[in-house]
Design a protein around this motif. Structure first.
Motif, mmCIF file in Angstrom:
data_model
loop_
_atom_site.group_PDB
_atom_site.id
_atom_site.type_symbol
_atom_site.label_atom_id
_atom_site.label_comp_id
_atom_site.label_asym_id
_atom_site.label_seq_id
_atom_site.Cartn_x
_atom_site.Cartn_y
_atom_site.Cartn_z
ATOM 1 N N ASP A 1 43.091 8.823 -18.312
ATOM 2 C CA ASP A 1 43.171 7.358 -18.415
ATOM 3 C C ASP A 1 41.931 6.693 -17.836
ATOM 4 O OD1 ASP A 1 45.584 7.646 -19.560
ATOM 5 O OD2 ASP A 1 46.774 6.979 -17.814
ATOM 6 N N LYS A 2 41.489 7.217 -16.716
ATOM 7 C CA LYS A 2 40.311 6.607 -16.069
ATOM 8 C C LYS A 2 39.082 6.747 -16.956
ATOM 9 C CE LYS A 2 38.727 4.279 -12.953
ATOM 10 N NZ LYS A 2 39.347 3.068 -12.415
ATOM 11 N N MET A 3 38.883 7.969 -17.483
ATOM 12 C CA MET A 3 37.707 8.175 -18.348
ATOM 13 C C MET A 3 37.782 7.301 -19.604
ATOM 14 S SD MET A 3 37.283 12.299 -18.365
ATOM 15 C CE MET A 3 36.380 13.212 -17.112
ATOM 16 N N ALA A 4 39.025 6.967 -20.003
ATOM 17 C CA ALA A 4 39.210 6.180 -21.232
ATOM 18 C C ALA A 4 39.273 4.680 -20.944
ATOM 19 C CB ALA A 4 40.483 6.633 -21.941
ATOM 20 N N HIS A 5 39.118 4.287 -19.692
ATOM 21 C CA HIS A 5 39.242 2.857 -19.342
ATOM 22 C C HIS A 5 38.039 2.064 -19.845
ATOM 23 C CE1 HIS A 5 39.618 -0.762 -16.938
ATOM 24 N NE2 HIS A 5 40.891 -0.427 -16.778
ATOM 25 N N GLN A 6 38.299 0.849 -20.308
ATOM 26 C CA GLN A 6 37.207 0.056 -20.900
ATOM 27 C C GLN A 6 36.076 -0.261 -19.916
ATOM 28 O OE1 GLN A 6 38.868 -3.598 -22.261
ATOM 29 N NE2 GLN A 6 39.668 -4.179 -20.255
ATOM 30 N N ASP A 7 36.353 -0.286 -18.632
ATOM 31 C CA ASP A 7 35.282 -0.588 -17.665
ATOM 32 C C ASP A 7 34.309 0.576 -17.486
ATOM 33 O OD1 ASP A 7 36.375 -3.002 -17.209
ATOM 34 O OD2 ASP A 7 37.327 -2.485 -15.289
ATOM 35 N N ILE A 8 34.739 1.763 -17.906
ATOM 36 C CA ILE A 8 33.892 2.949 -17.690
ATOM 37 C C ILE A 8 32.827 3.030 -18.773
ATOM 38 C CG2 ILE A 8 33.864 5.489 -17.513
ATOM 39 C CD1 ILE A 8 35.233 3.916 -15.159
ATOM 40 N N LYS A 9 31.598 2.982 -18.313
ATOM 41 C CA LYS A 9 30.469 2.978 -19.255
ATOM 42 C C LYS A 9 29.721 4.312 -19.235
ATOM 43 C CE LYS A 9 30.697 -1.667 -19.591
ATOM 44 N NZ LYS A 9 32.095 -2.003 -19.745
ATOM 45 N N ILE A 10 29.887 5.054 -18.145
ATOM 46 C CA ILE A 10 29.155 6.317 -18.013
ATOM 47 C C ILE A 10 30.084 7.365 -17.378
ATOM 48 C CG2 ILE A 10 27.076 7.443 -17.075
ATOM 49 C CD1 ILE A 10 25.879 4.702 -16.580
ATOM 50 N N ILE A 11 30.042 8.569 -17.931
ATOM 51 C CA ILE A 11 30.738 9.692 -17.289
ATOM 52 C C ILE A 11 29.642 10.681 -16.901
ATOM 53 C CG2 ILE A 11 32.416 11.558 -17.572
ATOM 54 C CD1 ILE A 11 33.740 9.788 -19.787
ATOM 55 N N THR A 12 29.446 10.877 -15.608
ATOM 56 C CA THR A 12 28.386 11.797 -15.168
ATOM 57 C C THR A 12 29.027 13.094 -14.690
ATOM 58 O OG1 THR A 12 28.364 10.732 -12.989
ATOM 59 C CG2 THR A 12 26.710 10.012 -14.560
ATOM 60 N N LEU A 13 28.232 14.172 -14.773
ATOM 61 C CA LEU A 13 28.789 15.497 -14.472
ATOM 62 C C LEU A 13 27.895 16.310 -13.558
ATOM 63 C CD1 LEU A 13 29.400 16.639 -18.188
ATOM 64 C CD2 LEU A 13 31.009 15.360 -16.765
ATOM 65 N N THR A 14 28.480 16.926 -12.539
ATOM 66 C CA THR A 14 27.841 18.078 -11.884
ATOM 67 C C THR A 14 28.910 19.163 -11.895
ATOM 68 O OG1 THR A 14 28.398 17.087 -9.742
ATOM 69 C CG2 THR A 14 26.095 16.965 -10.405
ATOM 70 N N ILE A 15 28.858 19.979 -12.927
ATOM 71 C CA ILE A 15 29.900 20.987 -13.110
ATOM 72 C C ILE A 15 29.321 22.401 -12.977
ATOM 73 C CG2 ILE A 15 31.445 19.516 -14.469
ATOM 74 C CD1 ILE A 15 30.249 20.746 -17.028
ATOM 75 N N THR A 16 28.098 22.496 -12.493
ATOM 76 C CA THR A 16 27.340 23.738 -12.283
ATOM 77 C C THR A 16 26.855 24.346 -13.604
ATOM 78 O OG1 THR A 16 29.008 25.512 -12.331
ATOM 79 C CG2 THR A 16 28.756 24.296 -10.238
ATOM 80 N N GLU A 17 25.873 25.210 -13.453
ATOM 81 C CA GLU A 17 25.235 25.827 -14.630
ATOM 82 C C GLU A 17 26.271 26.548 -15.483
ATOM 83 O OE1 GLU A 17 24.327 26.357 -11.489
ATOM 84 O OE2 GLU A 17 22.305 25.584 -11.278
ATOM 85 N N GLY A 18 27.215 27.219 -14.816
ATOM 86 C CA GLY A 18 28.216 28.008 -15.536
ATOM 87 C C GLY A 18 29.267 27.140 -16.216
ATOM 88 N N GLY A 19 29.339 25.869 -15.829
ATOM 89 C CA GLY A 19 30.414 25.000 -16.316
ATOM 90 C C GLY A 19 30.286 24.615 -17.779
ATOM 91 N N TYR A 20 29.139 24.921 -18.399
ATOM 92 C CA TYR A 20 28.924 24.479 -19.775
ATOM 93 C C TYR A 20 29.497 25.450 -20.808
ATOM 94 C CZ TYR A 20 26.635 20.657 -17.686
ATOM 95 O OH TYR A 20 26.434 19.522 -16.945
#
Ligand code: CS2
Length: 498
Positions: free
Chosen positions: A120-139
């Motif tokens: 819900d938070k990621m889909a909220h209209q106020d959210i303009k950017i989703i940033t990630l630090t999920i590590t090299e292996g996370g991709y």
């Protein structure tokens, strides 16, 4: 001295010991969801954003920090207990500590406890950017197939249970689906990991997943989501218990999880944000049209440099990066690696003074107050080397250039993976592939090439005769004579040739 628990209520008590937010946090709106609230994010993006909140009246860019994995429960709980506040301790080169209580993380969510809240938070209209630090292996990228790894059981889980995902791919897919259904405008998804073309990487991996999980979303993503590449940099060792107790005793700040880091910081970003962005350039970030050359330089010099120091240093029994770089033979080796094997394949880096960049890296690695753990650097090497070192090797092989020093590091890693340093002390190997690495390291004792057969790490490197010969020679030498003598011999051999 008397100490107080770090939280909003006590904040003003700390103004004598640290810089504290001068802005009113209660009216900061969340515009960014960040996934992965470890030390690096808190030393980097969250700090830049905090500095911007100080500087500007614009309060649309607070951060909601998401802890994605079960393992992240502790940092989530800590931030929750401390109203999102934490202390950033910059360890200057002269040993001075500069402390800032950072206020930009104003919300926090623990995904395993409440996946719907994260979606819900990621889909909220106020959210303009989703940033990630999920590590090299996370991709979830497989070096062998050059594709998204659908065999990963967590990915299978997300495909079967879309509303209760476990991976970033499941979360982003659900959130983007909801954004599409609500007819919301676009959003930028920005990777802040040490991955070459990190924006392209998350874009390609996400699209691979979406093609299977929600094919009708693909077109909407193309039209509405941007994936800016960025180069991120700030050395951030793991926080030690000594850091925590010194902060409490000397500054009266009872912070369960402060972050320590070096003074240097850099953030180079492609200006490609679908729904606007904070003016991070006002606090030192650089916006450029093409970030690729900067990324390449950083990954193949700084991050690879770390791995070189980490692997060779670990075998010699060092515990921290500054110890390794203050070993004259190892630092000579690193300089030669940077000059002879990396520099020629970096391509055109207009406007960058490479000589002084390399010099500054040696200085940064040598900061004796940082005490960056070799354990941290060597963790997840199987996900790091394909990004930090393999591209250099492949480029050198293509040009029939030198791969001797890189081959030496890979040979040292094969020996490291046996699990002991040269003094016979056990090495704790923290790596998603730890078992495979160990097994292959044992097989390599009979046939060194076996270690190179881990295709998800090395791709088809084992097919290069030039590389295999250099690797095999180093492997035998290190086992016979130890790192110290071999590093010194190799340095001399190369120095005599130039
Ligand atoms: C390190 C990085 O993880 C590693 O191996 O090289 O964490 C490095 O400290 C950061 O990228 C510095 O910006």
């Amino acid at each position: 001295m008397a100490s107080y628990k770090l939280n909003s209520e006590n904040l003003s008590k700390f103004s004598g010991s640290a810089a504290i937010p001068a802005y009113d946090r209660s009216d900061v709106k969340v515009g960014i969801v960040h996934v992965g609230i470890g030390g690096f994010h808190r030393a980097h993006e969250a700090y830049y954003t905090d500095q911007l909140l100080h500087k500007e009246g614009n309060k649309d860019w607070g951060i909601c920090g998401v802890a994605l994995l079960d393992f992240d429960q502790k940092i989530y709980q800590t931030l929750k207990d401390q109203d999102g506040l934490y202390t950033l301790i910059v360890k200057e080169l002269d040993g001075t500590l500069t402390k800032t209580i950072v206020g930009s993380i104003v919300e926090y969510l623990f995904a395993p406890e409440n996946p719907a809240a994260v979606i819900d938070k990621m889909a909220h209209q106020d959210i303009k950017i989703i940033t990630l630090t999920i590590t090299e292996g996370g991709y979830n990228y497989n070096e062998a197939t050059k594709k998204f790894d659908f065999a990963n059981p967590l990915i299978q889980h997300d495909l079967e249970n879309p509303t209760t995902p476990k991976t970033i791919f499941g979360y982003l897919t659900q959130a983007l689906k909801a954004r599409k259904e609500q007819h919301l405008k676009g959003v930028a998804i920005q990777s802040c990991d040490n991955v070459q073309g990190n924006g392209h990487m998350i874009q390609n991996m996400l699209l691979s997943y979406v093609e299977k999980a929600a094919p009708s979303l693909v077109e909407w993503i193309h039209a509405n989501v941007t994936f800016p590449n960025s180069m991120v940099d700030r050395i951030t060792p793991a926080t030690s218990l000594v850091d925590i107790s010194a902060l409490k005793e000397n500054s009266g700040i009872d912070d369960a999880w402060p972050v320590v880091c070096e003074p240097f910081k850099q953030w180079v970003i492609e200006d490609d944000f679908a729904a606007g962005r904070p003016a991070w350039e006002n606090v030192g970030a650089q916006f450029v049209a093409d970030v690729v050359p900067y990324e390449k330089m950083k990954l193949s010099l700084l991050n690879a440099g770390h791995s070189v120091l980490g692997i060779l240093g670990a075998l010699k029994g060092y515990a921290t990066i500054d110890e390794a770089v203050h070993d004259p033979a190892i630092s000579q080796f690193l300089k030669l690696y940077m000059d002879i094997e990396v520099t020629p394949v970096l391509g055109n880096l207009e406007g960058v003074d490479l000589k002084s960049y390399k010099h500054s890296l040696i200085q940064r690695f040598g900061n004796i107050y940082i005490k960056d753990q070799i354990d941290r650097i060597c963790s997840e090497t199987s996900a790091k080397l394909p990004i930090f070192i393999l591209p250099t090797i492949n480029a050198q092989l293509k040009e029939s250039g030198s791969v001797k020093l890189a081959a030496f590091v890979i040979a040292a890693w094969a020996i490291y993976s046996l699990g002991f340093d040269e003094n016979g002390n056990p090495l704790v190997i923290k790596d998603a592939l730890a078992e495979v690495l160990h097994q292959k390291a044992i097989e390599a004792k009979n046939e060194p090439k076996e270690f190179l057969s881990i295709e998800s790490v090395f791709g088809d490197l084992k097919k290069s005769e030039v590389f295999v010969n250099a690797y095999r020679e180093s492997y035998d030498d290190i086992l016979k004579h130890g790192v110290e003598k071999c590093v010194a011999d190799l340095n001399n051999e190369i120095l005599n040739k130039i």
